[in-house]
Design a protein around this motif. Sequence first.
Motif, mmCIF file in Angstrom:
data_model
loop_
_atom_site.group_PDB
_atom_site.id
_atom_site.type_symbol
_atom_site.label_atom_id
_atom_site.label_comp_id
_atom_site.label_asym_id
_atom_site.label_seq_id
_atom_site.Cartn_x
_atom_site.Cartn_y
_atom_site.Cartn_z
ATOM 1 N N GLY A 243 0.786 -1.225 0.000
ATOM 2 C CA GLY A 243 0.000 0.000 0.000
ATOM 3 C C GLY A 243 0.817 1.273 0.000
ATOM 4 N N ILE A 244 2.048 1.206 -0.541
ATOM 5 C CA ILE A 244 2.890 2.405 -0.593
ATOM 6 C C ILE A 244 3.220 2.750 -2.049
ATOM 7 C CG2 ILE A 244 3.888 1.882 1.661
ATOM 8 C CD1 ILE A 244 6.481 1.119 0.217
ATOM 9 N N PRO A 245 3.434 4.028 -2.342
ATOM 10 C CA PRO A 245 3.711 4.418 -3.727
ATOM 11 C C PRO A 245 5.164 4.225 -4.133
ATOM 12 C CG PRO A 245 3.610 6.362 -2.342
ATOM 13 C CD PRO A 245 3.266 5.190 -1.453
ATOM 14 N N VAL A 246 5.346 4.029 -5.438
ATOM 15 C CA VAL A 246 6.677 4.048 -6.046
ATOM 16 C C VAL A 246 6.732 5.281 -6.937
ATOM 17 C CG1 VAL A 246 8.331 2.870 -7.546
ATOM 18 C CG2 VAL A 246 6.851 1.532 -6.028
ATOM 19 N N VAL A 251 9.588 9.386 -17.531
ATOM 20 C CA VAL A 251 8.215 9.204 -17.986
ATOM 21 C C VAL A 251 7.845 7.734 -18.198
ATOM 22 C CG1 VAL A 251 8.852 9.602 -20.411
ATOM 23 C CG2 VAL A 251 6.487 9.937 -19.676
ATOM 24 N N GLU A 252 8.743 6.918 -18.727
ATOM 25 C CA GLU A 252 8.409 5.519 -19.008
ATOM 26 C C GLU A 252 8.084 4.763 -17.734
ATOM 27 O OE1 GLU A 252 7.860 4.204 -21.939
ATOM 28 O OE2 GLU A 252 8.389 6.059 -22.976
ATOM 29 N N GLN A 253 8.761 5.102 -16.643
ATOM 30 C CA GLN A 253 8.476 4.450 -15.369
ATOM 31 C C GLN A 253 7.090 4.851 -14.851
ATOM 32 O OE1 GLN A 253 11.700 4.969 -12.545
ATOM 33 N NE2 GLN A 253 13.243 4.673 -14.126
ATOM 34 N N VAL A 254 6.710 6.088 -15.085
ATOM 35 C CA VAL A 254 5.375 6.544 -14.673
ATOM 36 C C VAL A 254 4.300 5.864 -15.511
ATOM 37 C CG1 VAL A 254 3.863 8.559 -14.433
ATOM 38 C CG2 VAL A 254 6.292 8.736 -13.848
ATOM 39 N N LYS A 255 4.508 5.770 -16.795
ATOM 40 C CA LYS A 255 3.563 5.068 -17.657
ATOM 41 C C LYS A 255 3.380 3.624 -17.202
ATOM 42 C CE LYS A 255 4.208 5.552 -22.123
ATOM 43 N NZ LYS A 255 4.961 5.729 -23.402
ATOM 44 N N ALA A 256 4.468 3.023 -16.692
ATOM 45 C CA ALA A 256 4.447 1.608 -16.318
ATOM 46 C C ALA A 256 3.915 1.350 -14.916
ATOM 47 C CB ALA A 256 5.843 1.014 -16.453
ATOM 48 N N GLY A 257 3.549 2.408 -14.170
ATOM 49 C CA GLY A 257 2.930 2.165 -12.882
ATOM 50 C C GLY A 257 3.487 2.927 -11.697
ATOM 51 N N CYS A 258 4.523 3.751 -11.894
ATOM 52 C CA CYS A 258 4.971 4.630 -10.818
ATOM 53 C C CYS A 258 3.977 5.789 -10.707
ATOM 54 C CB CYS A 258 6.370 5.162 -11.092
ATOM 55 S SG CYS A 258 7.674 3.907 -10.942
ATOM 56 N N VAL A 259 3.795 6.318 -9.519
ATOM 57 C CA VAL A 259 2.775 7.340 -9.284
ATOM 58 C C VAL A 259 3.132 8.662 -9.946
ATOM 59 C CG1 VAL A 259 1.713 8.778 -7.494
ATOM 60 C CG2 VAL A 259 1.891 6.300 -7.179
ATOM 61 N N VAL A 302 2.611 12.299 -14.064
ATOM 62 C CA VAL A 302 1.726 11.731 -13.045
ATOM 63 C C VAL A 302 0.882 10.607 -13.645
ATOM 64 C CG1 VAL A 302 -0.193 12.201 -11.466
ATOM 65 C CG2 VAL A 302 1.586 13.924 -11.794
ATOM 66 N N ASN A 303 0.694 9.534 -12.867
ATOM 67 C CA ASN A 303 -0.178 8.438 -13.279
ATOM 68 C C ASN A 303 -1.280 8.274 -12.227
ATOM 69 O OD1 ASN A 303 -1.382 5.895 -13.845
ATOM 70 N ND2 ASN A 303 0.439 5.288 -14.979
ATOM 71 N N THR A 304 -2.479 8.735 -12.551
ATOM 72 C CA THR A 304 -3.598 8.683 -11.593
ATOM 73 C C THR A 304 -4.056 7.254 -11.340
ATOM 74 O OG1 THR A 304 -5.155 9.108 -13.408
ATOM 75 C CG2 THR A 304 -4.391 11.009 -12.141
ATOM 76 N N ALA A 305 -3.929 6.384 -12.338
ATOM 77 C CA ALA A 305 -4.327 4.984 -12.162
ATOM 78 C C ALA A 305 -3.429 4.293 -11.144
ATOM 79 C CB ALA A 305 -4.276 4.250 -13.502
#
Length: 332
Positions: A243-246, A251-259, A302-305
């Motif tokens: 339950g913690i953010p990465v 940008v590629e890391q954010v697209k892949a699921g980093c917050v 930013v990745n809201t998902a």
Amino acid sequence: MKQKLLSVLLAAVTMTAMFTACGEKASDGYTIGISQFAEHGSLDNCKEGFLAGLAEEGIKEGENLTVLFDNAQSDTGTASTIADNYVSQKVDMICAIATPSAMSAYNSCLNTDIPVIYTAVSDPVEAGLAGEDGAPTGNVTGTSDALAVSEQLAMIREVMPEATKIGIIYTTSEVNSVSAIEEYKKYAGEYGFEIIETGINTIADVGMAAADIVTKVDCITNLTDNTVVSALQTVIAEANNAGIPVFGSEVEQVKAGCVASMGLEYYELGKQTGKMAAKVLKGEAKASEMNFEVISKPSLYVNTAAAEKIALALDDAFVNGAYEKFDEIIVE
């Protein structure tokens, strides 16, 4: 006798044609060996940007440019073999993507006149590719993807006002990561953070390291560490379970699921490198006389998902202020 002479001439013509077809380059073109250390989005973007930068300067693959490409798959020994192979083929230039490939190419080319142009090297000075003043240590130059550490810490503080501990997983043999850790430690106190670090040796160590570190920290910030980025989904999965953010570094890391990330645009970094390479190839400058360059400033992604997955509330002003935002997780 005439028939024998004709046969000899025909054989010579055939051998000449074969040499031209199989040689490193035609007389009016260039051959570049591109050595990429690992397979992930940011480095792929560097390669594409590099070729685009060359093309904008009139050096285009399939016209006056032959490209040899190899990926070391995060293995330093393979990176050295790739560089040695390019030297044996007498390429006009080696483009090295990421620090281990750059160091390998530099070492392989020391006793040659082949220039090395690197990109995605976080700390060229620590890697031995440049002096403290930014001047090259040999026939080598390129671009740095030095992390915007202070800006990243400020962004994390904005998102997590109560957080105190940030975890970082890094590869102990990657000098770019070691220097980045020191930068984080240098600035962390200014933002009220403590850095909890975990070193790994190979990609097989990432899962255990991630499972351990998520129990000790409020969030994870990821570097441009090539080995860890190759196993980014493993890190994100463990963080999601806890339950913690990465937070990512580009940008590629954010697209892949980093917050979120205060990161660089690697395509643009590659393009900047390609333009530097074009100057060297055209004889307008020498790599040995060109200081390394850095991209001007980071941008917020930013990745809201990704935030929704861990029920992390992001302020509307923060999200709307992003250079680019994503509402889905894209894993390629």
